[in-house]
Design an enzyme around this catalytic site. Structure first.
Site: not given
Ligand code: AMP
Length: 190
Positions: A14, A89, A128, A134, A146
């Site tokens: 994404k 999400r 990654r 991260r 996740r």
């Molecule tokens: P991502 O970079 O999108 O994988 O997001 C990293 C982390 O941020 C996720 O594993 C969640 O802990 C938090 N996070 C990001 N977007 C959301 C969302 N829309 N709702 C809840 N938690 C989020």
């Protein structure tokens, strides 16, 4: 406005594909994961609050995410549109997004869902993790959490957009450029 939900499990690409889309269509990139990581780096209250959830690979509570997104939308009401990356999400977040947009006479144009087999996701996330720093990409257990959170809480969001006739799936495996072209073809049909 062109408002796109770029959807898919962790590691689907994404973030990478968002870069291409924002350049081509001049959209505002609204990545909730990036916003949370920015808050973490800056040590804000919001960042401190989100950190525990992120470290465990769990979702930050809906009301926190929703108000952060609402602030960002209000900042950019003059934009050509948004690409929502990593949001919504949960179905609750999707409903809240629809309400927010309706309040501004806006709507989601469509969802583009990147589909990638689970073994490939795990491989990409571990890779990654070697370079991104991260914490949530660096061990198999967190990655499993996740992916499970995605299946349990996030995948119903696809049905939500399907029921509105806005769901479009794309195979997220292959060259980055070939996937970008397919995404563009879908966006051009909105
Ligand atoms: P991502 O970079 O999108 O994988 O997001 C990293 C982390 O941020 C996720 O594993 C969640 O802990 C938090 N996070 C990001 N977007 C959301 C969302 N829309 N709702 C809840 N938690 C989020």
């Amino acid at each position: 406005m062109l408002n796109i939900v770029l959807f898919g499990p962790p590691g689907a690409g994404k973030g990478t594909q968002s870069e291409n889309i924002i350049n081509k269509y001049a959209l505002v990139h609204l990545s909730t994961g990036d916003l949370f990581r920015m808050h973490l780096d800056e040590g804000t209250e919001l960042g401190k609050m989100a950190q525990g959830f992120m470290d465990q690979g769990k979702l930050v509570p809906d009301h926190v995410v929703i108000s952060m997104v609402e602030d960002k939308i209000k900042e950019h009401l003059d934009a050509r549109g948004f690409i929502f990356d990593g949001f919504p999400r949960t179905v609750n977040q999707a409903e809240a997004l629809d309400k927010m947009l309706t309040n501004h006479n806006l709507a989601i144009s469509g969802m583009v869902a990147l589909q990638v087999p689970e073994a490939e996701l795990r491989k990409r996330l571990l890779l990654r993790g070697q370079t991104s720093g991260r914490a949530d990409d660096q061990n198999e257990e967190k990655i499993s959490t996740r992916i499970k959170v995605y299946e349990d809480e996030t995948s119903p969001v696809a049905d939500y957009y399907q029921s509105q006739g806005k769901f479009n799936a794309i195979e997220g495996v292959g060259s980055i450029d070939a996937i970008s072209e397919q995404i563009s073809a879908v966006i051009d049909s909105f």
